[in-house]
Structures are given as structure tokens and as C-alpha cells.
Scaffold this motif. Structure first.
Motif, PDB file in Angstrom:
ATOM      1  N   ASP A   1       0.805  -1.210   0.000  1.00 53.31           N
ATOM      2  CA  ASP A   1       0.000   0.000   0.000  1.00 53.31           C
ATOM      3  C   ASP A   1       0.842   1.265   0.000  1.00 53.31           C
ATOM      4  OD1 ASP A   1      -2.298  -1.556  -0.032  1.00 53.31           O
ATOM      5  OD2 ASP A   1      -2.378  -1.670   2.148  1.00 53.31           O
ATOM      6  N   ALA A   2       2.135   1.126   0.299  1.00 53.49           N
ATOM      7  CA  ALA A   2       3.057   2.250   0.175  1.00 53.49           C
ATOM      8  C   ALA A   2       3.632   2.353  -1.237  1.00 53.49           C
ATOM      9  CB  ALA A   2       4.185   2.116   1.195  1.00 53.49           C
ATOM     10  N   GLY A   3       3.144   1.497  -2.136  1.00 52.21           N
ATOM     11  CA  GLY A   3       3.629   1.533  -3.508  1.00 52.21           C
ATOM     12  C   GLY A   3       4.939   0.816  -3.716  1.00 52.21           C
ATOM     13  N   ARG A   4       5.295  -0.087  -2.789  1.00 53.51           N
ATOM     14  CA  ARG A   4       6.572  -0.803  -2.858  1.00 53.51           C
ATOM     15  C   ARG A   4       6.301  -2.279  -3.158  1.00 53.51           C
ATOM     16  NH1 ARG A   4       9.589   1.033   2.584  1.00 53.51           N
ATOM     17  NH2 ARG A   4      11.054  -0.541   1.817  1.00 53.51           N
ATOM     18  N   GLY A   5       5.724  -2.532  -4.341  1.00 48.46           N
ATOM     19  CA  GLY A   5       5.332  -3.878  -4.699  1.00 48.46           C
ATOM     20  C   GLY A   5       6.473  -4.871  -4.734  1.00 48.46           C
ATOM     21  N   ALA A   6       7.626  -4.453  -5.261  1.00 46.37           N
ATOM     22  CA  ALA A   6       8.775  -5.358  -5.313  1.00 46.37           C
ATOM     23  C   ALA A   6       9.232  -5.734  -3.906  1.00 46.37           C
ATOM     24  CB  ALA A   6       9.916  -4.712  -6.092  1.00 46.37           C
ATOM     25  N   ASP A   7       9.228  -4.757  -2.996  1.00 43.96           N
ATOM     26  CA  ASP A   7       9.619  -5.038  -1.616  1.00 43.96           C
ATOM     27  C   ASP A   7       8.591  -5.949  -0.940  1.00 43.96           C
ATOM     28  OD1 ASP A   7      11.921  -3.527  -1.793  1.00 43.96           O
ATOM     29  OD2 ASP A   7      10.966  -1.707  -1.026  1.00 43.96           O
ATOM     30  N   ALA A   8       7.316  -5.784  -1.294  1.00 43.21           N
ATOM     31  CA  ALA A   8       6.280  -6.643  -0.730  1.00 43.21           C
ATOM     32  C   ALA A   8       6.480  -8.091  -1.165  1.00 43.21           C
ATOM     33  CB  ALA A   8       4.899  -6.149  -1.154  1.00 43.21           C
ATOM     34  N   LEU A   9       6.804  -8.291  -2.444  1.00 39.79           N
ATOM     35  CA  LEU A   9       7.089  -9.642  -2.932  1.00 39.79           C
ATOM     36  C   LEU A   9       8.316 -10.226  -2.231  1.00 39.79           C
ATOM     37  CD1 LEU A   9       6.370  -9.214  -6.736  1.00 39.79           C
ATOM     38  CD2 LEU A   9       5.198 -10.810  -5.195  1.00 39.79           C
ATOM     39  N   ALA A  10       9.335  -9.396  -2.040  1.00 39.67           N
ATOM     40  CA  ALA A  10      10.533  -9.858  -1.345  1.00 39.67           C
ATOM     41  C   ALA A  10      10.211 -10.222   0.104  1.00 39.67           C
ATOM     42  CB  ALA A  10      11.612  -8.782  -1.395  1.00 39.67           C
ATOM     43  N   ALA A  11       9.320  -9.456   0.742  1.00 40.38           N
ATOM     44  CA  ALA A  11       8.930  -9.750   2.124  1.00 40.38           C
ATOM     45  C   ALA A  11       8.180 -11.076   2.194  1.00 40.38           C
ATOM     46  CB  ALA A  11       8.067  -8.622   2.679  1.00 40.38           C
ATOM     47  N   TYR A  12       7.376 -11.371   1.175  1.00 33.87           N
ATOM     48  CA  TYR A  12       6.693 -12.668   1.146  1.00 33.87           C
ATOM     49  C   TYR A  12       7.714 -13.800   1.018  1.00 33.87           C
ATOM     50  CZ  TYR A  12       4.121 -16.727  -0.365  1.00 33.87           C
ATOM     51  OH  TYR A  12       3.635 -18.019  -0.466  1.00 33.87           O
ATOM     52  N   GLU A  13       8.676 -13.650   0.120  1.00 38.14           N
ATOM     53  CA  GLU A  13       9.685 -14.697  -0.049  1.00 38.14           C
ATOM     54  C   GLU A  13      10.501 -14.880   1.217  1.00 38.14           C
ATOM     55  OE1 GLU A  13      10.020 -16.850  -2.405  1.00 38.14           O
ATOM     56  OE2 GLU A  13       8.305 -15.980  -3.455  1.00 38.14           O
TER      57      GLU A  13
ATOM     58  N   ILE B   1      11.740 -18.275   5.915  1.00 35.55           N
ATOM     59  CA  ILE B   1      11.909 -18.390   7.364  1.00 35.55           C
ATOM     60  C   ILE B   1      10.967 -19.434   7.943  1.00 35.55           C
ATOM     61  CG2 ILE B   1      11.486 -17.142   9.523  1.00 35.55           C
ATOM     62  CD1 ILE B   1      12.809 -14.704   8.217  1.00 35.55           C
ATOM     63  N   LEU B   2       9.732 -19.465   7.466  1.00 33.41           N
ATOM     64  CA  LEU B   2       8.784 -20.475   7.948  1.00 33.41           C
ATOM     65  C   LEU B   2       9.243 -21.883   7.567  1.00 33.41           C
ATOM     66  CD1 LEU B   2       5.435 -18.658   7.085  1.00 33.41           C
ATOM     67  CD2 LEU B   2       6.303 -19.153   9.383  1.00 33.41           C
ATOM     68  N   ALA B   3       9.780 -22.021   6.353  1.00 29.19           N
ATOM     69  CA  ALA B   3      10.241 -23.337   5.906  1.00 29.19           C
ATOM     70  C   ALA B   3      11.460 -23.782   6.693  1.00 29.19           C
ATOM     71  CB  ALA B   3      10.552 -23.302   4.411  1.00 29.19           C
ATOM     72  N   GLU B   4      12.424 -22.886   6.873  1.00 31.14           N
ATOM     73  CA  GLU B   4      13.668 -23.256   7.561  1.00 31.14           C
ATOM     74  C   GLU B   4      13.470 -23.437   9.061  1.00 31.14           C
ATOM     75  OE1 GLU B   4      16.453 -20.214   6.575  1.00 31.14           O
ATOM     76  OE2 GLU B   4      16.720 -20.894   4.497  1.00 31.14           O
ATOM     77  N   GLY B   5      12.628 -22.578   9.659  1.00 26.49           N
ATOM     78  CA  GLY B   5      12.476 -22.608  11.109  1.00 26.49           C
ATOM     79  C   GLY B   5      11.427 -23.571  11.598  1.00 26.49           C
ATOM     80  N   LEU B   6      10.333 -23.727  10.839  1.00 27.30           N
ATOM     81  CA  LEU B   6       9.210 -24.538  11.298  1.00 27.30           C
ATOM     82  C   LEU B   6       8.893 -25.701  10.373  1.00 27.30           C
ATOM     83  CD1 LEU B   6       6.733 -21.682  12.352  1.00 27.30           C
ATOM     84  CD2 LEU B   6       8.359 -22.907  13.798  1.00 27.30           C
ATOM     85  N   GLY B   7       9.534 -25.751   9.206  1.00 29.74           N
ATOM     86  CA  GLY B   7       9.186 -26.766   8.233  1.00 29.74           C
ATOM     87  C   GLY B   7       7.767 -26.607   7.728  1.00 29.74           C
ATOM     88  N   ALA B   8       7.283 -25.356   7.654  1.00 29.36           N
ATOM     89  CA  ALA B   8       5.891 -25.089   7.288  1.00 29.36           C
ATOM     90  C   ALA B   8       5.828 -24.163   6.086  1.00 29.36           C
ATOM     91  CB  ALA B   8       5.150 -24.459   8.463  1.00 29.36           C
TER      92      ALA B   8
ATOM     93  N   PRO C   1       3.660 -21.026   4.076  1.00 32.42           N
ATOM     94  CA  PRO C   1       2.830 -19.881   4.479  1.00 32.42           C
ATOM     95  C   PRO C   1       1.359 -20.274   4.564  1.00 32.42           C
ATOM     96  CG  PRO C   1       4.407 -19.223   2.803  1.00 32.42           C
ATOM     97  CD  PRO C   1       4.490 -20.717   2.897  1.00 32.42           C
ATOM     98  N   GLY C   2       0.651 -19.645   5.502  1.00 28.24           N
ATOM     99  CA  GLY C   2      -0.765 -19.920   5.683  1.00 28.24           C
ATOM    100  C   GLY C   2      -1.627 -19.257   4.629  1.00 28.24           C
ATOM    101  N   PRO C   3      -2.943 -19.444   4.717  1.00 31.88           N
ATOM    102  CA  PRO C   3      -3.858 -18.934   3.682  1.00 31.88           C
ATOM    103  C   PRO C   3      -3.777 -17.427   3.471  1.00 31.88           C
ATOM    104  CG  PRO C   3      -4.982 -20.486   5.123  1.00 31.88           C
ATOM    105  CD  PRO C   3      -3.644 -20.244   5.728  1.00 31.88           C
TER     106      PRO C   3
END
Length: 263
Positions: free
Chosen positions: A198-210, A215-222, A224-226
């Protein structure tokens, strides 16, 4: 009288003047009584709260002596003797923890009825009551678990309200810090991704998702949720916006009440 137990235990008179409570045992006694404001706390519970696993030989007598000292510090009518225990004669709203819980309920209710301005204002007031760890003067930290969890919920709700008000650029730094401190909190991850988007930083948002996915995969073996997956799909489907141009009107919040412990 006002009592503070969200941090070091303190008492203030009606003019706001701090009253000298005394040493660690007296502060623990006051914290234990204020936690159950205007309710009788049994003697055995107070002994456990004050001395944990190392009570003195005659713990009831030692407790009685502490109550006498606390009455001298705060006023003889502040602590009532009841059958089997003692009671702090204070309304819940005179104790910061209970005032925080009331304001948090009011703020989240405002958010649920789509009034983010009221929600943000009330939740800011609630969070301003904190001056350190909850019940910091109790030797056993078990009783602090619920207030600390409610603090996190209130802060997530406040950040949600800020996003709905179009304040995405301003909350990004705070959300980055929070997700660093709480890397497996998917609700915070979702808020960060939304704020970046919403701040117009779509590339950073995609990077934050990755980053969240890794982190979820490495730390919890999980995976991302829905909510995170839905955000990711939205990001991939959205047309690119110029860097720094915020989403008109800010994000929308899904209908329905906020789930406890998350958004």
C-alpha cells in the motif's frame, strides 16, 4: 488511587503523586492484589505469588506483616481483610492492566465495526499504559503470559487500523522491527506485506513474502498460511504502480470479527 503493574509496580494518590511502596516483597504483594482488584485473593495464592517456591517458615504470619506495612504505605483502608484472604479496595479501572484490557476490547470492537480512526486512537491509549514487562515484580512470570499476549494482539490491531487509515509508509519501519523480533508471526508478516504494497513498494512486498516463506520453511518446516498465500496471489495479479505511490484510500479489511491472537 491508581495502580501500575504493567512494568514496575507503582501506586499514585488521587493527585497523581507517587507513593513509596517499599521493597520487592511489598511490590510483589501489591502486584498480586492489583491483578485481582476488588476481589479476595486467598492467603495461599498470595504466598505463592510473593515467595514462589521458597516461602518462609511461618508464611501466613509473614504475609500478615507485609499487609500491615503496605497499609501504612498506602493507607489503612486500601487493603481489606476478608475470610481466607485480602482484597485491594480498588475498581478495575484504577489498575492499569484492567484499564488496558477494557481499552483493548473497545479498540478491537471499533475495528470490527469498520471505525479505524476510533480503533487507532483507543488502542494507542491502551498501549501507552505499558512501561515495562507485565507484573514485573512477581517472581513467577506465569501470570504475565496472558497480558503480554494481549499486548501483542492490541498492537497488531492498532497497526491494522493505521493501515486502514492510509498510514502504510509510516508503519513499515515498525513492522520490519516486529517481524525481526517475532519471525514466525504470520499476522505480522501479512501486515508488513500489506504495508509495503500500500506504500507503492510492490517489489519489496514480494521480497517480504519470499522472506516469510523461507523463514517459515527453515524454522518450522511449514508453508505460508492462507492469508499470506492470498496476499502473494494479489501481488502477482496487481499491475505495477510507480514506486512510492500509495494505494488510493488505503487497504480494506475483510468483514467479520478479528480472530483472537491475530488479524
Amino acid at each position: 488511587m491508581r495502580y501500575q503493574i504493567l512494568g514496575a509496580t507503582q501506586a499514585h494518590d488521587d493527585q497523581g503523586t507517587p507513593l513509596p511502596v517499599g521493597g520487592p516483597r511489598l511490590r510483589a504483594l501489591l502486584a498480586a492484589l492489583a491483578l485481582r482488584a476488588n476481589r479476595t485473593t486467598p492467603v495461599d495464592t498470595l504466598i505463592d505469588d510473593i515467595w514462589a517456591d521458597a516461602p518462609p517458615a511461618d508464611a501466613p504470619a509473614a504475609l500478615q506483616a507485609l499487609v500491615g506495612r503496605l497499609r501504612r504505605a498506602l493507607g489503612r483502608h486500601t487493603i481489606a481483610s476478608e475470610p481466607g484472604g485480602y482484597r485491594l479496595t480498588a475498581t478495575p479501572d484504577e489498575v492499569d492492566l484492567h484499564r488496558f484490557e477494557r481499552l483493548t476490547r473497545e479498540g478491537t470492537a471499533a475495528l470490527d465495526r469498520h471505525d479505524p480512526e476510533t480503533a487507532a486512537r483507543v488502542l494507542r491509549e491502551a498501549l501507552s499504559l505499558w512501561h515495562g514487562p507485565a507484573l514485573a515484580d512477581l517472581p513467577d512470570r506465569t501470570a504475565a503470559t496472558r497480558p503480554e499476549a494481549r499486548r501483542q494482539e492490541a498492537n497488531r490491531a492498532r497497526l491494522e487500523a493505521e493501515l486502514l487509515l492510509g498510514h502504510a509508509p509510516g508503519v513499515v519501519p515498525e513492522l520490519k522491527e516486529l517481524t525481526t523480533d517475532q519471525p514466525y508471526d504470520e499476522a505480522l508478516r501479512a501486515l508488513l506485506i500489506r504495508a509495503l504494497r500500500d506504500a507503492g513498494r510492490g517489489a519489496d512486498a514480494l521480497a517480504a513474502y519470499e522472506d516469510a516463506r523461507r523463514i517459515l520453511a527453515e524454522g518450522l518446516g511449514a508453508d505460508p498460511g492462507p492469508e499470506l498465500r492470498a496476499l502473494h496471489a494479489e501481488l502477482l495479479a496487481e499491475p505495477a504502480r510507480p514506486e512510492g505511490r500509495t494505494r488510493p484510500g488505503g487497504p480494506t479489511r475483510p468483514d467479520g470479527p478479528m480472530e483472537p491472537g491475530g488479524l
